[in-house]
Design an enzyme around this catalytic site. Structure first.
Site, mmCIF file in Angstrom:
data_model
loop_
_atom_site.group_PDB
_atom_site.id
_atom_site.type_symbol
_atom_site.label_atom_id
_atom_site.label_comp_id
_atom_site.label_asym_id
_atom_site.label_seq_id
_atom_site.Cartn_x
_atom_site.Cartn_y
_atom_site.Cartn_z
ATOM 1 C CG HIS A 156 -2.164 -0.841 1.106
ATOM 2 N ND1 HIS A 156 -2.728 -1.206 0.047
ATOM 3 C CD2 HIS A 156 -2.264 -2.165 2.070
ATOM 4 C CE1 HIS A 156 -3.644 -2.172 0.351
ATOM 5 N NE2 HIS A 156 -3.105 -2.851 1.518
ATOM 6 C CG ASP B 240 -2.557 -9.073 1.729
ATOM 7 O OD1 ASP B 240 -2.957 -9.884 2.478
ATOM 8 O OD2 ASP B 240 -2.311 -7.742 1.925
ATOM 9 C CG HIS C 13 -6.472 -6.277 0.379
ATOM 10 N ND1 HIS C 13 -6.030 -6.854 1.487
ATOM 11 C CD2 HIS C 13 -5.512 -5.096 0.390
ATOM 12 C CE1 HIS C 13 -4.916 -6.488 1.971
ATOM 13 N NE2 HIS C 13 -4.715 -5.346 1.286
#
Length: 120
Positions: free
Chosen positions: A75, A110, A112
């Site tokens: 992220h 993961d 997502h």
């Protein structure tokens, strides 16, 4: 970015007030999902270095498989922490692999979206 990495190298729980403007700019601190903790910069150095080292070993044919169980912080953005991720080791490892390989397939398991990798 250099400014962001420099910020990470200096921030710690004892000096948060000194960096309040930068904390907002870089999305770190107590009101975000990226808290500042003791050893934060060392943590980023270890997991990022391990991913880059794995990519180098693959590029040099010193390994057929490289796994970094502490990495995968997908992220983080170039100049911003996000989603408990501070430095995007995946992007840096991919850039290392692209020095030798024409293409790199990245599969995120993961369950997502790895928005930091996509954005890079």
């Amino acid at each position: 970015s250099d400014d962001y990495v420099n910020f990470l190298s200096k921030i710690n729980p004892d000096n948060l007030r000194q960096y309040s403007g930068q904390m907002q700019k870089f999305n770190a601190g107590e009101y975000t999902d990226c808290p500042v903790f003791d050893g934060l910069f060392e943590f980023t150095q270890l997991y990022t270095g391990a991913s880059i080292d794995g990519a180098i070993r693959l590029n040099n044919d010193d390994a057929d498989i490289a796994i970094n169980w502490s990495g995968g912080l997908h992220h983080a953005k170039k100049s911003e922490a996000s989603g408990f991720c501070y430095i995007n080791d995946i992007v840096l490892a991919i850039l290392e692999l692209l020095k030798v390989h024409a293409r790199v397939l990245y599969i995120d398991i993961d369950v997502h979206h790895g928005d930091g990798v996509e954005e890079a």
